[in-house]
Design an enzyme around this catalytic site. Structure first.
Site, PDB file in Angstrom:
ATOM      1  N   LYS A  49      23.968  44.602  39.578  1.00 45.29           N
ATOM      2  CA  LYS A  49      23.542  45.134  38.283  1.00 45.29           C
ATOM      3  C   LYS A  49      24.632  44.763  37.271  1.00 45.29           C
ATOM      4  CE  LYS A  49      23.672  48.562  35.040  1.00 45.29           C
ATOM      5  NZ  LYS A  49      23.910  47.768  33.835  1.00 45.29           N
ATOM      6  N   GLU A  74      37.403  49.946  39.965  1.00 39.65           N
ATOM      7  CA  GLU A  74      38.399  49.209  39.177  1.00 39.65           C
ATOM      8  C   GLU A  74      38.234  49.683  37.736  1.00 39.65           C
ATOM      9  OE1 GLU A  74      40.734  47.202  40.365  1.00 39.65           O
ATOM     10  OE2 GLU A  74      41.309  47.391  38.279  1.00 39.65           O
ATOM     11  N   CYS A  91      40.973  44.466  31.320  1.00 43.51           N
ATOM     12  CA  CYS A  91      41.603  45.636  31.974  1.00 43.51           C
ATOM     13  C   CYS A  91      43.102  45.433  32.026  1.00 43.51           C
ATOM     14  CB  CYS A  91      41.118  45.786  33.409  1.00 43.51           C
ATOM     15  SG  CYS A  91      39.373  45.822  33.537  1.00 43.51           S
ATOM     16  N   GLU A 124      43.041  54.192  26.551  1.00 42.24           N
ATOM     17  CA  GLU A 124      42.569  52.809  26.602  1.00 42.24           C
ATOM     18  C   GLU A 124      41.649  52.539  25.419  1.00 42.24           C
ATOM     19  OE1 GLU A 124      41.318  49.677  29.976  1.00 42.24           O
ATOM     20  OE2 GLU A 124      39.872  51.284  29.723  1.00 42.24           O
TER      21      GLU A 124
HETATM   22  C1  UN1 Z   1      39.669  42.395  34.053  1.00 41.54           C
HETATM   23  O1  UN1 Z   1      40.023  42.434  32.890  1.00 41.54           O
HETATM   24  O2  UN1 Z   1      38.904  43.264  34.517  1.00 41.54           O
HETATM   25  O3  UN1 Z   1      44.472  39.005  35.352  1.00 41.54           O
HETATM   26  C2  UN1 Z   1      40.034  41.323  35.003  1.00 41.54           C
HETATM   27  C3  UN1 Z   1      43.568  38.835  34.525  1.00 41.54           C
HETATM   28  C4  UN1 Z   1      42.278  38.208  34.982  1.00 41.54           C
HETATM   29  C5  UN1 Z   1      41.326  39.265  35.462  1.00 41.54           C
HETATM   30  C6  UN1 Z   1      41.090  40.400  34.515  1.00 41.54           C
HETATM   31  N1  UN1 Z   1      42.564  37.270  36.032  1.00 41.54           N
HETATM   32  O4  UN1 Z   1      43.687  39.150  33.357  1.00 41.54           O
END
Ligand code: UN1
Length: 510
Positions: free
Chosen positions: A189, A264, A298, A398
């Site tokens: 999804k 995550e 992230c 965040e």
């Molecule tokens: C994400 O933002 O969920 O290290 C992943 C990094 C990328 C992955 C980010 N290889 O910024």
């Protein structure tokens, strides 16, 4: 009517194409009869396509298909499964440019970064293809004579894969490749912001030879599709990347059903700049980490913790270089920073600019970009606040946008404390020329990923990826650690002594 190929139906000369779910090897419409559209955030008049607004009935079909397909798939030798992953990785490589362009159009990241996103998918496909011939367990001595002991990984069943829009090819691959090579089947999804990327990905998976039902795609909302996946009793493992609040809700519901869960979630990643750092190098890393992907990773850096001795020269560099950044459509090779994903994201960024103005002092940015042609999209200036305290809201919450807070400290000890003063723990970094400081940071920084003399983004797929504290629930993606999410251990004992041998008893004196 089910179809074998993806349609390109246009109801008028300018109408966008309508795409379908992929269930049991066929492209099918939602039983809801409803669709939604995906638009280009750099130009909202550009409709990428219409997609099925899935519902729980669609999810039930997809899970059933995955469940049925799992019977054969889990018995397919793992090296054979791995060969299909290789074929898929090769197809991704062949179609890299097409997918990258589709990605930039659908979610805005600049083309060079979109290519990197697809490359990350290729990398994990090849890495996990190799796992088809490894997937090591242990063989170990038994405590009893004439007895053999070993442990093997077994698939869990149907994996529910719920993915975000910011890495619309890489993250689905991070999750689906280990799930599939270990013998699970999947229901994907994708975010409603990037259903086109997911559709293109699944088309290539079908072409690569994943058997019907092993990979299923259901597009639609979290409320309709995501929830139904989480609640379905035949989905044994859920992998989710997204915001902490949504993740918490999923974890609560999945926890009640004792599902395996890989989460995550958020980040508030910091870069420490010590007084002995190479400030030009640090500026390179900070700019890339804070404003790359428009701050929507992230792993993005949203806090710089700098020794007061070098605060002014660092700020001067950051301000100058931020001012020179070129914003625009990511398909334009001159563009360095693309749009935000949607109006809601921009509203959130604006709210934090107001908060930041009260907590610190605005160095640069802080506004929407509305001059043509940027008025067609969701553009926001890269923004820096100085004079921020470690516990201020802009330094704690965040934001997921191009906002960077600068916190001044005195020396390593204070820097390490400020760095760890957050509920999140994904990625961190230190700039220093001193080896001892670097090693102290590697030890002290409470994050799943630590960088030395590099920014907070750019993790490679063969190392574990994930965070501590509220960033997740202890699981890791990528690397061989990813196998742990999608497998159960089975311990097997074979007694060839021909007699009853009691463990813990018959091998003891007396
Ligand atoms: C994400 O933002 O969920 O290290 C992943 C990094 C990328 C992955 C980010 N290889 O910024």
């Amino acid at each position: 009517m089910p179809r074998m190929t993806q349609p390109d139906e246009r109801t008028g000369p300018t109408a966008p194409p309508t795409f379908r779910h992929f269930i049991a090897g066929e492209w099918v419409e939602s039983t809801s009869g409803a669709t939604f559209e995906s638009r280009n955030p750099a130009d909202l008049s550009d409709v990428v396509g219409r997609f099925q607004a899935g519902n729980p009935a669609d999810v039930a079909q997809a899970v059933r298909a995955a469940d049925v397909a799992g019977g054969l798939w889990r018995r397919t030798p793992a090296p054979k499964r791995g060969e299909i992953l290789y074929a898929f990785g090769a197809l991704l490589a062949q179609h890299k440019e097409r997918l990258a362009r589709a990605m930039t159009r659908e979610m805005g990241k600049v083309l060079t970064e979109a290519r990197g996103d697809v490359q990350e998918g290729i990398d994990i496909a090849f890495l996990m293809a190799g796992e088809g011939r490894r997937m090591f367990g242990d063989t170990t001595p038994s405590e009893l004579p004439d007895k053999w002991a070993m442990s093997v990984r077994t698939p869990i069943g149907v994996a529910g894969i719920v993915t975000p829009w910011n890495f619309p090819i890489a993250i689905p691959c991070w999750k689906m490749m280990p799930a599939l090579v270990t013998g699970n089947t999947v229901v994907l999804k994708p975010s409603s912001e990037t259903p086109h990327c997911a559709t293109l990905l699944v088309e290539l998976m079908a072409e690569a030879g994943f058997p019907a039902g092993t990979v299923n795609l259901v597009t639609g909302s979290g409320a309709q599709v995501g929830n139904a996946i989480v609640e379905n009793p035949d989905v044994a493992v859920i992998s989710f990347t997204g915001n902490t609040e949504t993740g918490r809700g999923i974890a609560e519901r999945a926890g009640r059903r004792l599902k395996r869960l890989s989460m995550e979630l958020g980040g508030k990643n910091g870069i420490v700049v010590l007084a002995d750092a190479d400030l030009d190098l640090a500026s390179d890393g900070i700019l890339w980490s804070a404003f790359g992907t428009t701050g929507q990773r992230c792993t993005a850096c949203s806090r710089v913790i700098v020794d007061r001795a070098v605060l002014n020269p660092l700020l001067e560099r950051l301000e100058r270089r931020t001012r020179a950044l070129r914003l625009g459509d990511g398909l334009d090779p001159a563009t360095e920073v693309g749009p935000l994903i949607n109006a809601e994201a921009r509203d959130k960024v604006e709210r934090y600019v107001d908060i930041g103005r009260r907590e610190g002092e605005l160095v640069i940015g802080g506004g929407r970009l509305t001059a043509p042609p940027l008025d067609r999209g969701i553009f926001f200036e890269p923004t820096i606040f100085a004079g921020v305290a470690p516990m201020d809201r802009v330094a704690q919450e965040e934001i997921f946008g191009p906002i960077l807070s600068i916190i001044a400290v005195d020396g390593y000890q204070e820097a390490a404390i400020a760095l760890n003063q957050t509920r999140y723990g994904l990625s961190s970094s230190i700039y220093t020329r001193d080896a001892n400081s670097a090693f102290r940071a590697m030890r002290d920084f409470e994050t799943g990923i630590v960088y030395v003399n590099a920014g907070t983004i750019g993790a490679e797929t063969h190392l574990p990826f994930g965070g501590v504290k509220a960033t997740g629930n202890g699981h890791r993606e990528a690397g061989h650690a990813a196998l742990d999410t999608y497998t159960e251990w089975k311990s097997i004992y074979v007694d060839f002594s021909g007699r009853l041998q009691r463990a813990q008893i018959d091998n003891q004196p007396g």
